[in-house]
Design a protein around this motif. Structure first.
Motif, PDB file in Angstrom:
ATOM      1  N   THR A 148     -11.432   5.160   4.445  1.00 35.90           N
ATOM      2  CA  THR A 148     -10.264   5.036   5.304  1.00 35.90           C
ATOM      3  C   THR A 148      -9.059   5.586   4.564  1.00 35.90           C
ATOM      4  N   LEU A 149      -8.240   6.362   5.261  1.00 39.19           N
ATOM      5  CA  LEU A 149      -7.053   6.956   4.659  1.00 39.19           C
ATOM      6  C   LEU A 149      -5.804   6.419   5.345  1.00 39.19           C
TER       7      LEU A 149
ATOM      8  N   PHE B 257     -14.402  -4.496  -6.307  1.00 36.66           N
ATOM      9  CA  PHE B 257     -13.248  -3.758  -5.802  1.00 36.66           C
ATOM     10  C   PHE B 257     -12.492  -3.171  -6.996  1.00 36.66           C
ATOM     11  N   GLY B 258     -12.301  -1.877  -7.007  1.00 35.57           N
ATOM     12  CA  GLY B 258     -11.450  -1.248  -8.008  1.00 35.57           C
ATOM     13  C   GLY B 258     -10.137  -0.848  -7.361  1.00 35.57           C
ATOM     14  N   PHE B 259      -9.011  -1.282  -7.926  1.00 34.94           N
ATOM     15  CA  PHE B 259      -7.686  -0.974  -7.385  1.00 34.94           C
ATOM     16  C   PHE B 259      -6.948  -0.039  -8.342  1.00 34.94           C
TER      17      PHE B 259
ATOM     18  N   ILE C 223      -8.409   2.228  -3.335  1.00 37.01           N
ATOM     19  CA  ILE C 223      -9.301   1.068  -3.414  1.00 37.01           C
ATOM     20  C   ILE C 223     -10.733   1.589  -3.352  1.00 37.01           C
ATOM     21  N   ASP C 224     -11.532   1.239  -4.338  1.00 36.01           N
ATOM     22  CA  ASP C 224     -12.931   1.657  -4.393  1.00 36.01           C
ATOM     23  C   ASP C 224     -13.825   0.430  -4.302  1.00 36.01           C
TER      24      ASP C 224
ATOM     25  N   LEU D  33       0.830  -1.204   0.000  1.00 41.28           N
ATOM     26  CA  LEU D  33       0.000   0.000   0.000  1.00 41.28           C
ATOM     27  C   LEU D  33       0.865   1.254   0.000  1.00 41.28           C
ATOM     28  N   ALA D  34       0.460   2.242  -0.794  1.00 43.25           N
ATOM     29  CA  ALA D  34       1.123   3.547  -0.746  1.00 43.25           C
ATOM     30  C   ALA D  34       0.805   4.201   0.593  1.00 43.25           C
ATOM     31  N   PRO D  35       1.732   4.992   1.155  1.00 45.47           N
ATOM     32  CA  PRO D  35       1.494   5.605   2.473  1.00 45.47           C
ATOM     33  C   PRO D  35       0.191   6.385   2.564  1.00 45.47           C
ATOM     34  N   ASP D  36      -0.184   7.070   1.469  1.00 47.05           N
ATOM     35  CA  ASP D  36      -1.395   7.900   1.486  1.00 47.05           C
ATOM     36  C   ASP D  36      -2.568   7.231   0.768  1.00 47.05           C
ATOM     37  N   VAL D  37      -2.582   5.901   0.741  1.00 52.21           N
ATOM     38  CA  VAL D  37      -3.655   5.174   0.063  1.00 52.21           C
ATOM     39  C   VAL D  37      -5.014   5.576   0.633  1.00 52.21           C
ATOM     40  N   ALA D  38      -6.009   5.626  -0.242  1.00 50.52           N
ATOM     41  CA  ALA D  38      -7.371   5.966   0.168  1.00 50.52           C
ATOM     42  C   ALA D  38      -8.310   4.823  -0.193  1.00 50.52           C
TER      43      ALA D  38
END
Length: 295
Positions: A225-226, A265-267, A277-278, A204-209
């Motif tokens: 969630t962030l 799930f959209g990544f 992640i949507d 995961l990227a540090p600022d993943v949303a």
């Protein structure tokens, strides 16, 4: 009774693999109808074969579907060559096809959404062997030796075909690296199921949303969630029912209930890490997605 049971078991095993086979055929042929015909032909050949002697059913079926698609593509190429010859022989071009014989605009739009309009156009310019090598290897991770057996070339020559196709595809338009997406998303789902928190953080990227629509939240998904730690906590030990899928041409996942997709799930993957992640559960939105379950 024993024969009937064996037939039912074989049919069940085939149906479990049908979604992936249809995804392969559709991206090879660009037509849902032709893809269905190719998959049905694979079923017919499986029934005629000695199924008990097939050690790797997934590989056997992929090979059969690949060969059927290759025959269709080669026949299509030959028809196009004959058509061009006719055009060269006549000063006036032949009349346009009637409207009812034209491609279904809804199907064309759906296909464009699923693989990307640029990719669809470029795939149509590839030679049949190039297209098969690129689609099977880059989109579905089929090893080159297996593809080589389908097109009757050496693995090295098959690798060159895929490489040439890849350059032409990527040179035409910036397209997602589906193979890399597959690796990252598959690793993420495995880590989530196994509760591997540190592995999730690495993917995961540090600022993943992470975002979820109201319907997805209502059936158990977490709210927005962030940050990597928060998202990792949401998924660690979860996603047990999530299955890998192509969602509008990108690698994603789905939750299913009684064979019906209830959440997609959209990544978003950038530089080997998941940046967003949507989770989509709205029925109308799901109907507008082209989803092919991979596993």
């Amino acid at each position: 009774m024993v024969v009937m049971y064996e037939d039912e078991l074989l049919a069940r095993r085939f149906e479990e693999r049908r979604p992936r086979l249809q995804a392969v055929a559709r991206r090879m042929l660009g037509s849902a109808e032709e893809a269905e015909d190719a998959v049905q032909e694979a079923w017919i050949r499986l029934q005629r074969a000695d199924a008990e002697s097939v050690e790797n059913l997934d590989g056997w079926l992929t090979t059969v579907v690949g060969r059927v698609c290759l025959d269709v593509l080669r026949a299509r190429t030959r028809r196009e060559e004959l058509f061009e010859e006719l055009l060269d022989q006549h000063a006036d071009p032949p009349p346009a096809a009637p409207a009812d014989e034209a491609a279904d605009p809804e199907e064309a739009a759906l296909l464009a959404d699923s693989v990307g309009r640029a990719l669809l156009v470029v795939l149509d310019t590839l030679e049949p062997d190039e297209r098969l090598a690129f689609v099977l290897h880059d989109m579905f991770a089929v090893p080159f030796p297996d593809i080589a057996a389908i097109i009757e070339r050496s693995p090295a020559a098959t690798r060159q075909l895929a490489s040439r196709a890849r350059r032409r595809v990527r040179g035409a338009s910036p397209l997602p690296d589906l193979r890399r997406q597959h690796q990252v998303v598959s690793a993420f789902l495995t880590a989530a199921r196994n509760g591997e928190f540190d592995r999730l953080l690495a993917l995961l990227a540090p600022d993943v949303a992470m975002r979820a629509d109201a319907t997805a939240v209502g059936i158990g998904a977490a709210r927005a969630t962030l940050g990597a730690e928060g998202v990792a906590k949401v998924f660690s030990g979860g996603a047990q029912a999530a299955r890998l899928a192509l969602v509008d041409g990108a690698v994603g996942a789905v939750w299913q209930a009684k064979g019906r997709v209830v959440v997609a799930f959209g990544f978003t993957v950038e530089d080997g890490r998941i940046t967003a992640i949507d989770l989509m559960g709205d029925a109308e939105r799901l109907e507008g997605l082209d989803i092919a379950v991979l596993g």
